[in-house]
Write an enzyme that holds these catalytic residues in place. Structure first.
Site, short mmCIF file in Angstrom:
data_model
loop_
_atom_site.label_atom_id
_atom_site.label_comp_id
_atom_site.label_asym_id
_atom_site.label_seq_id
_atom_site.Cartn_x
_atom_site.Cartn_y
_atom_site.Cartn_z
N ASP A 187 0.79 -1.24 0.00
CA ASP A 187 0.00 0.00 0.00
C ASP A 187 0.82 1.28 0.00
OD1 ASP A 187 1.11 0.04 2.51
OD2 ASP A 187 -0.70 -0.63 3.54
N HIS B 36 13.66 5.28 12.04
CA HIS B 36 13.39 5.41 10.60
C HIS B 36 14.22 6.59 10.07
CE1 HIS B 36 10.96 6.31 6.98
NE2 HIS B 36 10.37 5.13 7.14
N GLU C 91 -2.04 5.19 2.96
CA GLU C 91 -1.98 3.77 2.59
C GLU C 91 -3.35 3.16 2.30
OE1 GLU C 91 -0.31 5.13 5.11
OE2 GLU C 91 1.78 4.85 4.53
N GLU D 206 -0.41 -9.11 -1.07
CA GLU D 206 -0.95 -8.50 0.17
C GLU D 206 -2.14 -7.58 -0.17
OE1 GLU D 206 1.91 -7.38 3.51
OE2 GLU D 206 0.75 -5.54 3.34
N ARG E 26 3.06 8.75 8.55
CA ARG E 26 2.85 10.16 8.24
C ARG E 26 1.85 10.81 9.19
NH1 ARG E 26 5.18 9.75 3.26
NH2 ARG E 26 5.54 11.70 2.15
N HIS F 86 6.86 5.65 12.43
CA HIS F 86 7.18 6.44 11.25
C HIS F 86 5.97 6.97 10.48
CE1 HIS F 86 5.87 3.54 8.20
NE2 HIS F 86 6.20 2.63 9.08
C1 UD1 Z 1 6.79 4.95 3.24
C2 UD1 Z 1 5.36 4.53 2.86
C3 UD1 Z 1 4.69 3.85 4.05
C4 UD1 Z 1 5.54 2.72 4.60
C5 UD1 Z 1 6.94 3.24 4.89
C6 UD1 Z 1 7.83 2.11 5.33
C7 UD1 Z 1 4.18 6.01 1.32
C8 UD1 Z 1 3.39 7.23 1.17
N1 UD1 Z 1 4.58 5.72 2.56
O1 UD1 Z 1 6.66 5.93 4.26
O2 UD1 Z 1 3.46 3.30 3.61
O3 UD1 Z 1 4.96 2.26 5.79
O4 UD1 Z 1 7.48 3.81 3.71
O5 UD1 Z 1 8.94 2.56 6.04
O6 UD1 Z 1 4.45 5.33 0.37
N2 UD1 Z 1 14.27 8.56 4.01
C9 UD1 Z 1 15.64 8.48 3.84
N3 UD1 Z 1 16.18 7.26 3.50
C10 UD1 Z 1 15.42 6.14 3.36
C11 UD1 Z 1 14.04 6.24 3.54
C12 UD1 Z 1 13.46 7.45 3.85
O7 UD1 Z 1 16.35 9.46 3.97
O8 UD1 Z 1 15.97 5.07 3.08
C13 UD1 Z 1 13.67 9.87 4.36
C14 UD1 Z 1 13.59 10.84 3.20
O9 UD1 Z 1 13.81 12.13 3.68
C15 UD1 Z 1 12.15 10.71 2.75
C16 UD1 Z 1 11.44 10.48 4.08
O10 UD1 Z 1 12.34 9.66 4.82
O11 UD1 Z 1 11.71 11.88 2.10
C17 UD1 Z 1 10.09 9.83 3.99
O12 UD1 Z 1 10.12 8.69 3.13
P1 UD1 Z 1 8.78 8.27 2.32
O13 UD1 Z 1 9.06 7.04 1.50
O14 UD1 Z 1 8.24 9.45 1.59
O15 UD1 Z 1 7.75 7.96 3.45
P2 UD1 Z 1 7.81 6.93 4.65
O16 UD1 Z 1 7.32 7.63 5.84
O17 UD1 Z 1 9.12 6.26 4.67
N1 UDP Z 2 12.46 -3.52 10.06
C1 UDP Z 2 13.84 -3.68 9.89
N2 UDP Z 2 14.69 -2.91 10.63
C2 UDP Z 2 14.26 -2.01 11.54
C3 UDP Z 2 12.85 -1.83 11.69
C4 UDP Z 2 11.98 -2.61 10.93
O1 UDP Z 2 14.27 -4.50 9.09
O2 UDP Z 2 15.08 -1.36 12.19
C5 UDP Z 2 11.55 -4.34 9.24
C6 UDP Z 2 10.42 -5.03 9.98
O3 UDP Z 2 10.82 -6.31 10.44
C7 UDP Z 2 9.34 -5.14 8.92
C8 UDP Z 2 9.55 -3.90 8.07
O4 UDP Z 2 10.88 -3.45 8.36
O5 UDP Z 2 9.56 -6.28 8.08
C9 UDP Z 2 8.54 -2.86 8.44
O6 UDP Z 2 8.90 -1.66 7.87
P1 UDP Z 2 8.23 -0.29 8.27
O7 UDP Z 2 7.80 -0.34 9.68
O8 UDP Z 2 9.19 0.78 7.87
O9 UDP Z 2 7.00 -0.21 7.27
P2 UDP Z 2 5.48 -0.71 7.33
O10 UDP Z 2 5.48 -2.18 7.57
O11 UDP Z 2 4.80 0.07 8.40
O12 UDP Z 2 4.93 -0.35 6.00
#
Ligand code: UD1
Ligand code: UDP
Length: 370
Positions: A97, A238, A133, A119, A207, A205
Protein backbone atom coordinates in the site's frame (compact mmCIF):
# COMPACT_ATOMS: atom_id res chain seq x y z
CA UNK A 1 6.59 -19.83 -23.41
CA UNK A 2 7.60 -18.65 -19.94
CA UNK A 3 5.48 -15.92 -18.37
CA UNK A 4 7.31 -12.61 -17.99
CA UNK A 5 6.63 -11.18 -14.54
CA UNK A 6 7.99 -7.81 -13.46
CA UNK A 7 8.13 -7.13 -9.69
CA UNK A 8 8.13 -3.43 -8.83
CA UNK A 9 8.74 -2.12 -5.31
CA UNK A 10 10.37 0.81 -3.57
CA UNK A 11 10.43 0.77 0.23
CA UNK A 12 11.86 -1.39 3.01
CA UNK A 13 8.72 -3.35 3.87
CA UNK A 14 7.89 -4.03 0.22
CA UNK A 15 11.42 -5.31 -0.35
CA UNK A 16 11.34 -7.64 2.67
CA UNK A 17 7.98 -9.11 1.68
CA UNK A 18 8.64 -9.24 -2.08
CA UNK A 19 12.09 -10.81 -1.67
CA UNK A 20 10.74 -14.37 -1.32
CA UNK A 21 8.55 -13.86 -4.42
CA UNK A 22 11.36 -12.33 -6.48
CA UNK A 23 13.70 -15.19 -5.61
CA UNK A 24 11.04 -17.84 -6.28
CA UNK A 25 10.36 -16.29 -9.72
CA UNK A 26 14.09 -16.16 -10.50
CA UNK A 27 14.52 -19.86 -9.76
CA UNK A 28 11.48 -21.14 -11.65
CA UNK A 29 11.63 -21.91 -15.36
CA UNK A 30 7.91 -21.24 -15.82
CA UNK A 31 8.79 -17.54 -15.51
CA UNK A 32 11.08 -14.83 -16.79
CA UNK A 33 11.66 -12.53 -13.82
CA UNK A 34 12.39 -8.81 -14.02
CA UNK A 35 12.90 -6.68 -10.94
CA UNK A 36 12.44 -2.91 -10.82
CA UNK A 37 13.07 -0.77 -7.75
CA UNK A 38 11.74 2.76 -7.62
CA UNK A 39 13.97 3.42 -4.59
CA UNK A 40 11.28 5.52 -2.94
CA UNK A 41 13.52 4.56 0.00
CA UNK A 42 17.24 4.62 -0.73
CA UNK A 43 19.26 3.62 2.34
CA UNK A 44 16.58 1.45 3.93
CA UNK A 45 15.97 -0.40 0.66
CA UNK A 46 19.67 -0.88 -0.07
CA UNK A 47 20.00 -2.39 3.41
CA UNK A 48 17.52 -5.15 2.48
CA UNK A 49 18.51 -6.15 -1.08
CA UNK A 50 21.91 -7.82 -0.42
CA UNK A 51 20.47 -9.81 2.50
CA UNK A 52 18.19 -11.58 0.01
CA UNK A 53 20.71 -11.48 -2.88
CA UNK A 54 18.46 -9.28 -5.01
CA UNK A 55 20.07 -7.40 -7.90
CA UNK A 56 17.46 -5.25 -9.66
CA UNK A 57 17.28 -4.97 -13.43
CA UNK A 58 16.22 -1.31 -13.18
CA UNK A 59 16.69 1.27 -10.42
CA UNK A 60 14.66 4.47 -10.78
CA UNK A 61 16.48 6.08 -7.83
CA UNK A 62 13.67 8.58 -7.17
CA UNK A 63 14.12 9.33 -3.45
CA UNK A 64 14.54 12.96 -2.38
CA UNK A 65 14.75 14.29 1.16
CA UNK A 66 11.32 15.47 2.29
CA UNK A 67 9.60 14.07 -0.79
CA UNK A 68 5.86 14.71 -1.14
CA UNK A 69 3.28 12.17 -2.24
CA UNK A 70 3.00 14.07 -5.53
CA UNK A 71 6.77 13.87 -6.05
CA UNK A 72 6.78 10.11 -5.55
CA UNK A 73 3.71 9.45 -7.72
CA UNK A 74 4.81 11.56 -10.67
CA UNK A 75 8.42 10.37 -10.65
CA UNK A 76 7.38 6.71 -10.54
CA UNK A 77 4.86 7.17 -13.36
CA UNK A 78 7.35 8.95 -15.60
CA UNK A 79 10.20 6.57 -14.90
CA UNK A 80 8.24 3.35 -15.36
CA UNK A 81 6.71 4.37 -18.68
CA UNK A 82 9.76 3.56 -20.90
CA UNK A 83 10.71 0.51 -18.81
CA UNK A 84 7.28 -1.05 -19.27
CA UNK A 85 7.26 -0.14 -22.98
CA UNK A 86 10.60 -1.82 -23.51
CA UNK A 87 10.07 -4.94 -21.39
CA UNK A 88 6.36 -5.54 -22.11
CA UNK A 89 5.84 -7.92 -19.15
CA UNK A 90 2.83 -10.27 -19.12
CA UNK A 91 2.16 -9.20 -15.55
CA UNK A 92 3.39 -6.55 -13.12
CA UNK A 93 3.49 -7.49 -9.43
CA UNK A 94 3.10 -4.78 -6.81
CA UNK A 95 2.98 -5.16 -3.05
CA UNK A 96 0.96 -3.63 -0.25
CA UNK A 97 0.00 0.00 0.00
CA UNK A 98 2.83 2.46 -0.52
CA UNK A 99 2.79 5.26 -3.07
CA UNK A 100 5.15 3.15 -5.19
CA UNK A 101 2.47 0.41 -5.14
CA UNK A 102 -0.27 2.72 -6.38
CA UNK A 103 1.89 4.56 -8.94
CA UNK A 104 3.39 1.35 -10.35
CA UNK A 105 -0.07 -0.20 -10.70
CA UNK A 106 -1.25 2.95 -12.47
CA UNK A 107 1.77 2.91 -14.81
CA UNK A 108 1.01 -0.72 -15.72
CA UNK A 109 -2.69 0.03 -16.19
CA UNK A 110 -1.87 2.87 -18.62
CA UNK A 111 -0.17 0.29 -20.85
CA UNK A 112 -2.90 -2.32 -20.28
CA UNK A 113 -0.47 -4.66 -18.57
CA UNK A 114 -2.03 -7.14 -16.12
CA UNK A 115 -1.50 -6.43 -12.45
CA UNK A 116 -1.02 -8.88 -9.58
CA UNK A 117 -1.33 -7.41 -6.07
CA UNK A 118 0.57 -9.15 -3.29
CA UNK A 119 -0.95 -8.50 0.17
CA UNK A 120 -4.25 -7.38 -1.35
CA UNK A 121 -7.50 -6.76 0.54
CA UNK A 122 -6.33 -5.16 3.80
CA UNK A 123 -8.81 -2.48 4.83
CA UNK A 124 -9.68 0.00 7.57
CA UNK A 125 -12.35 1.63 5.36
CA UNK A 126 -11.08 5.04 6.51
CA UNK A 127 -9.17 6.79 3.75
CA UNK A 128 -7.22 8.94 6.23
CA UNK A 129 -6.15 6.11 8.53
CA UNK A 130 -3.53 5.09 7.72
CA UNK A 131 -2.82 7.94 5.31
CA UNK A 132 -2.27 7.57 2.40
CA UNK A 133 -1.98 3.77 2.59
CA UNK A 134 -5.70 2.92 2.85
CA UNK A 135 -6.43 4.89 -0.32
CA UNK A 136 -3.33 3.47 -2.04
CA UNK A 137 -4.48 -0.11 -1.50
CA UNK A 138 -8.09 0.55 -2.47
CA UNK A 139 -7.05 2.39 -5.64
CA UNK A 140 -4.54 -0.36 -6.49
CA UNK A 141 -7.25 -3.00 -6.11
CA UNK A 142 -9.52 -1.15 -8.54
CA UNK A 143 -6.78 -1.76 -11.14
CA UNK A 144 -5.71 -5.26 -10.08
CA UNK A 145 -6.41 -8.41 -12.13
CA UNK A 146 -5.13 -11.09 -9.75
CA UNK A 147 -5.35 -10.61 -5.97
CA UNK A 148 -3.09 -12.39 -3.48
CA UNK A 149 -4.93 -12.05 -0.18
CA UNK A 150 -2.89 -12.95 2.91
CA UNK A 151 -5.89 -14.19 4.94
CA UNK A 152 -9.53 -15.23 4.54
CA UNK A 153 -10.51 -11.90 6.12
CA UNK A 154 -8.68 -9.95 3.41
CA UNK A 155 -10.32 -12.12 0.73
CA UNK A 156 -13.73 -11.28 2.22
CA UNK A 157 -12.90 -7.58 2.08
CA UNK A 158 -12.20 -7.93 -1.64
CA UNK A 159 -15.38 -9.90 -2.30
CA UNK A 160 -17.35 -7.21 -0.44
CA UNK A 161 -16.02 -4.78 -3.07
CA UNK A 162 -17.34 -7.09 -5.82
CA UNK A 163 -14.00 -8.30 -7.09
CA UNK A 164 -14.51 -11.66 -8.83
CA UNK A 165 -14.11 -14.68 -6.56
CA UNK A 166 -11.94 -16.57 -9.06
CA UNK A 167 -9.43 -13.70 -9.15
CA UNK A 168 -8.76 -13.79 -5.38
CA UNK A 169 -6.34 -16.36 -3.94
CA UNK A 170 -5.60 -16.74 -0.22
CA UNK A 171 -1.85 -17.28 0.02
CA UNK A 172 -0.74 -16.33 3.54
CA UNK A 173 1.64 -13.43 3.99
CA UNK A 174 5.09 -13.53 2.38
CA UNK A 175 6.44 -11.98 5.62
CA UNK A 176 6.26 -15.51 7.05
CA UNK A 177 8.25 -16.82 4.05
CA UNK A 178 10.87 -14.14 4.78
CA UNK A 179 10.96 -15.04 8.48
CA UNK A 180 11.72 -18.68 7.68
CA UNK A 181 14.96 -17.28 6.27
CA UNK A 182 15.75 -14.61 8.89
CA UNK A 183 14.72 -15.99 12.30
CA UNK A 184 17.28 -18.27 13.89
CA UNK A 185 16.96 -20.00 17.26
CA UNK A 186 20.58 -19.54 18.29
CA UNK A 187 20.96 -15.95 17.07
CA UNK A 188 23.00 -13.77 19.40
CA UNK A 189 24.54 -10.88 17.47
CA UNK A 190 21.85 -8.24 17.92
CA UNK A 191 21.78 -8.09 21.71
CA UNK A 192 21.64 -4.37 22.37
CA UNK A 193 20.53 -4.51 26.00
CA UNK A 194 22.32 -6.19 28.89
CA UNK A 195 20.85 -9.52 30.04
CA UNK A 196 19.41 -8.03 33.21
CA UNK A 197 17.39 -5.45 31.32
CA UNK A 198 13.90 -5.93 29.94
CA UNK A 199 14.11 -4.75 26.37
CA UNK A 200 11.36 -2.62 24.78
CA UNK A 201 11.61 -1.98 21.05
CA UNK A 202 10.01 1.07 19.48
CA UNK A 203 9.38 1.70 15.78
CA UNK A 204 7.38 4.67 14.57
CA UNK A 205 7.18 6.44 11.25
CA UNK A 206 3.59 6.85 9.94
CA UNK A 207 2.85 10.16 8.24
CA UNK A 208 -0.29 10.73 10.33
CA UNK A 209 1.76 10.24 13.53
CA UNK A 210 4.46 12.82 12.71
CA UNK A 211 4.41 15.83 15.06
CA UNK A 212 1.94 15.91 17.97
CA UNK A 213 1.05 12.17 18.18
CA UNK A 214 4.71 11.18 18.09
CA UNK A 215 5.50 13.74 20.80
CA UNK A 216 2.85 12.16 23.02
CA UNK A 217 4.29 8.68 22.49
CA UNK A 218 7.82 9.86 23.27
CA UNK A 219 6.57 11.60 26.46
CA UNK A 220 4.92 8.38 27.63
CA UNK A 221 8.08 6.38 26.99
CA UNK A 222 10.16 9.01 28.76
CA UNK A 223 8.05 8.42 31.88
CA UNK A 224 8.44 4.64 31.52
CA UNK A 225 12.23 4.90 31.14
CA UNK A 226 12.49 7.13 34.21
CA UNK A 227 10.23 4.94 36.35
CA UNK A 228 11.52 1.48 35.31
CA UNK A 229 15.29 1.43 35.51
CA UNK A 230 15.39 -2.30 34.66
CA UNK A 231 13.97 -1.46 31.23
CA UNK A 232 15.97 -0.46 28.16
CA UNK A 233 14.07 1.14 25.30
CA UNK A 234 15.67 0.66 21.88
CA UNK A 235 14.46 2.80 18.99
CA UNK A 236 15.87 1.90 15.55
CA UNK A 237 15.00 5.25 14.04
CA UNK A 238 13.39 5.41 10.60
CA UNK A 239 15.44 7.57 8.21
CA UNK A 240 12.75 10.24 8.02
CA UNK A 241 14.44 13.38 9.44
CA UNK A 242 11.19 14.44 11.13
CA UNK A 243 11.20 11.24 13.19
CA UNK A 244 14.89 11.43 14.05
CA UNK A 245 14.89 15.08 15.08
CA UNK A 246 11.96 14.65 17.45
CA UNK A 247 13.37 11.46 18.97
CA UNK A 248 16.69 13.12 19.63
CA UNK A 249 14.98 16.15 21.17
CA UNK A 250 12.70 14.15 23.47
CA UNK A 251 14.66 11.01 24.38
CA UNK A 252 18.40 11.31 23.78
CA UNK A 253 19.32 12.42 27.35
CA UNK A 254 18.04 9.20 28.98
CA UNK A 255 20.62 6.51 29.76
CA UNK A 256 18.24 3.61 29.28
CA UNK A 257 16.92 4.82 25.90
CA UNK A 258 19.02 3.91 22.88
CA UNK A 259 18.41 5.71 19.61
CA UNK A 260 20.04 3.56 16.93
CA UNK A 261 20.14 3.31 13.13
CA UNK A 262 17.61 1.03 11.34
CA UNK A 263 18.63 -2.58 11.91
CA UNK A 264 19.20 -5.03 9.08
CA UNK A 265 16.17 -7.30 8.81
CA UNK A 266 17.93 -10.40 10.16
CA UNK A 267 19.08 -8.44 13.20
CA UNK A 268 15.68 -6.83 13.63
CA UNK A 269 13.62 -10.03 13.48
CA UNK A 270 15.88 -11.83 15.94
CA UNK A 271 16.09 -8.74 18.10
CA UNK A 272 12.29 -8.49 18.51
CA UNK A 273 12.12 -12.25 19.08
CA UNK A 274 14.36 -11.68 22.12
CA UNK A 275 12.59 -8.55 23.39
CA UNK A 276 10.06 -8.15 26.19
CA UNK A 277 7.68 -5.82 24.40
CA UNK A 278 7.31 -3.92 21.11
CA UNK A 279 5.61 -0.56 20.62
CA UNK A 280 5.04 0.20 16.96
CA UNK A 281 2.91 1.90 14.33
CA UNK A 282 4.40 -0.36 11.63
CA UNK A 283 2.26 -2.59 9.44
CA UNK A 284 4.92 -5.26 8.95
CA UNK A 285 5.73 -5.56 12.64
CA UNK A 286 2.05 -6.33 13.32
CA UNK A 287 2.37 -9.34 11.00
CA UNK A 288 5.68 -10.56 12.34
CA UNK A 289 5.13 -10.29 16.11
CA UNK A 290 2.24 -12.81 16.41
CA UNK A 291 4.46 -15.65 15.22
CA UNK A 292 7.25 -14.59 17.59
CA UNK A 293 5.05 -14.43 20.69
CA UNK A 294 6.14 -10.92 21.59
CA UNK A 295 3.34 -8.52 22.62
CA UNK A 296 2.91 -5.37 20.53
CA UNK A 297 1.22 -2.17 21.62
CA UNK A 298 0.07 -0.71 18.31
CA UNK A 299 0.46 3.06 18.23
CA UNK A 300 -2.57 3.65 16.03
CA UNK A 301 -6.33 4.03 16.39
CA UNK A 302 -7.23 1.59 13.62
CA UNK A 303 -5.63 -1.42 12.04
CA UNK A 304 -6.06 -3.19 8.75
CA UNK A 305 -4.46 -6.21 10.41
CA UNK A 306 -7.10 -7.44 12.89
CA UNK A 307 -5.70 -10.98 12.83
CA UNK A 308 -2.97 -10.24 15.40
CA UNK A 309 -5.45 -8.44 17.68
CA UNK A 310 -7.72 -11.51 17.49
CA UNK A 311 -4.75 -13.79 18.18
CA UNK A 312 -4.17 -11.74 21.37
CA UNK A 313 -0.63 -10.56 20.56
CA UNK A 314 -1.52 -7.03 19.46
CA UNK A 315 -3.37 -4.31 21.33
CA UNK A 316 -4.41 -1.02 19.75
CA UNK A 317 -3.44 1.80 22.11
CA UNK A 318 -3.61 4.93 19.93
CA UNK A 319 -1.19 7.81 20.44
CA UNK A 320 -2.33 9.56 23.64
CA UNK A 321 0.43 9.87 26.25
CA UNK A 322 -1.58 8.59 29.23
CA UNK A 323 -3.01 5.59 27.33
CA UNK A 324 0.43 4.47 26.20
CA UNK A 325 1.99 5.02 29.61
CA UNK A 326 -0.74 2.97 31.34
CA UNK A 327 -0.76 0.15 28.75
CA UNK A 328 3.04 -0.18 28.86
CA UNK A 329 3.15 -0.03 32.65
CA UNK A 330 0.47 -2.70 32.91
CA UNK A 331 2.55 -5.12 30.86
CA UNK A 332 5.62 -4.34 32.94
CA UNK A 333 3.97 -4.89 36.35
CA UNK A 334 1.26 -7.48 35.67
CA UNK A 335 2.67 -10.92 34.75
CA UNK A 336 -0.80 -12.39 34.00
CA UNK A 337 -1.67 -9.65 31.53
CA UNK A 338 1.77 -10.02 29.97
CA UNK A 339 1.52 -13.81 29.68
CA UNK A 340 -1.90 -13.53 28.03
CA UNK A 341 -0.37 -11.45 25.22
CA UNK A 342 2.98 -13.25 24.93
CA UNK A 343 1.84 -16.26 22.98
CA UNK A 344 2.93 -17.31 19.55
CA UNK A 345 0.05 -17.72 17.09
CA UNK A 346 0.71 -17.11 13.44
CA UNK A 347 -2.44 -16.17 11.49
CA UNK A 348 -0.50 -15.56 8.28
CA UNK A 349 -0.03 -18.95 6.68
CA UNK A 350 2.58 -21.68 6.38
CA UNK A 351 5.49 -19.70 4.91
CA UNK A 352 4.86 -20.93 1.35
CA UNK A 353 2.92 -17.87 0.18
CA UNK A 354 5.41 -17.23 -2.65
CA UNK A 355 4.87 -20.72 -4.07
CA UNK A 356 1.09 -20.25 -3.99
CA UNK A 357 1.48 -16.89 -5.72
CA UNK A 358 3.53 -18.41 -8.54
CA UNK A 359 1.07 -21.29 -8.99
CA UNK A 360 -1.84 -18.84 -9.11
CA UNK A 361 -0.09 -16.75 -11.76
CA UNK A 362 0.56 -19.82 -13.89
CA UNK A 363 -3.05 -20.99 -13.56
CA UNK A 364 -4.34 -17.52 -14.37
CA UNK A 365 -2.40 -17.46 -17.63
CA UNK A 366 -3.34 -21.05 -18.51
CA UNK A 367 -7.05 -20.78 -17.75
CA UNK A 368 -8.00 -17.24 -18.60
CA UNK A 369 -5.45 -15.89 -21.04
CA UNK A 370 -3.88 -18.54 -23.28
C1 UD1 B 1 6.79 4.95 3.24
C2 UD1 B 1 5.36 4.53 2.86
C3 UD1 B 1 4.69 3.85 4.05
C4 UD1 B 1 5.54 2.72 4.60
C5 UD1 B 1 6.94 3.24 4.89
C6 UD1 B 1 7.83 2.11 5.33
C7 UD1 B 1 4.18 6.01 1.32
C8 UD1 B 1 3.39 7.23 1.17
N1 UD1 B 1 4.58 5.72 2.56
O1 UD1 B 1 6.66 5.93 4.26
O2 UD1 B 1 3.46 3.30 3.61
O3 UD1 B 1 4.96 2.26 5.79
O4 UD1 B 1 7.48 3.81 3.71
O5 UD1 B 1 8.94 2.56 6.04
O6 UD1 B 1 4.45 5.33 0.37
N2 UD1 B 1 14.27 8.56 4.01
C9 UD1 B 1 15.64 8.48 3.84
N3 UD1 B 1 16.18 7.26 3.50
C10 UD1 B 1 15.42 6.14 3.36
C11 UD1 B 1 14.04 6.24 3.54
C12 UD1 B 1 13.46 7.45 3.85
O7 UD1 B 1 16.35 9.46 3.97
O8 UD1 B 1 15.97 5.07 3.08
C13 UD1 B 1 13.67 9.87 4.36
C14 UD1 B 1 13.59 10.84 3.20
O9 UD1 B 1 13.81 12.13 3.68
C15 UD1 B 1 12.15 10.71 2.75
C16 UD1 B 1 11.44 10.48 4.08
O10 UD1 B 1 12.34 9.66 4.82
O11 UD1 B 1 11.71 11.88 2.10
C17 UD1 B 1 10.09 9.83 3.99
O12 UD1 B 1 10.12 8.69 3.13
P1 UD1 B 1 8.78 8.27 2.32
O13 UD1 B 1 9.06 7.04 1.50
O14 UD1 B 1 8.24 9.45 1.59
O15 UD1 B 1 7.75 7.96 3.45
P2 UD1 B 1 7.81 6.93 4.65
O16 UD1 B 1 7.32 7.63 5.84
O17 UD1 B 1 9.12 6.26 4.67
N1 UDP C 1 12.46 -3.52 10.06
C1 UDP C 1 13.84 -3.68 9.89
N2 UDP C 1 14.69 -2.91 10.63
C2 UDP C 1 14.26 -2.01 11.54
C3 UDP C 1 12.85 -1.83 11.69
C4 UDP C 1 11.98 -2.61 10.93
O1 UDP C 1 14.27 -4.50 9.09
O2 UDP C 1 15.08 -1.36 12.19
C5 UDP C 1 11.55 -4.34 9.24
C6 UDP C 1 10.42 -5.03 9.98
O3 UDP C 1 10.82 -6.31 10.44
C7 UDP C 1 9.34 -5.14 8.92
C8 UDP C 1 9.55 -3.90 8.07
O4 UDP C 1 10.88 -3.45 8.36
O5 UDP C 1 9.56 -6.28 8.08
C9 UDP C 1 8.54 -2.86 8.44
O6 UDP C 1 8.90 -1.66 7.87
P1 UDP C 1 8.23 -0.29 8.27
O7 UDP C 1 7.80 -0.34 9.68
O8 UDP C 1 9.19 0.78 7.87
O9 UDP C 1 7.00 -0.21 7.27
P2 UDP C 1 5.48 -0.71 7.33
O10 UDP C 1 5.48 -2.18 7.57
O11 UDP C 1 4.80 0.07 8.40
O12 UDP C 1 4.93 -0.35 6.00
Amino acid sequence: MPIKVMSIFGTRPEAIKMAPVVNALKNDERFVAKTVITAQHRDMLDQVLPIFDIVPDYDSNIMAQGQTLTDITTKVLLDLHPILQKEKPDMVLVHGDTTTTFAAATAAFYQQIRIGHVEAGLRTWNKYSPFPEEANRQMTDVLTDLFFAPTVQSKQNLLAENHPQNAVVVTGNTAIDAMKFTVKKDYTAASLASNKQRQLVLTMHRRENLGAPMTQVFSALRRIAQEFLDVTIVFPMHKNPQVRQLAKEKLSDLENVRLVEPLGVIDFHNFIANSYLVLSDSGGVQEEAPSLGVPVLVLRNTTERPEGVEAGTLKLVGTQEEDIYQATKELLVNPQKYAAMAQAQNPYGDGFASDYILTAIEQYFCQYIR
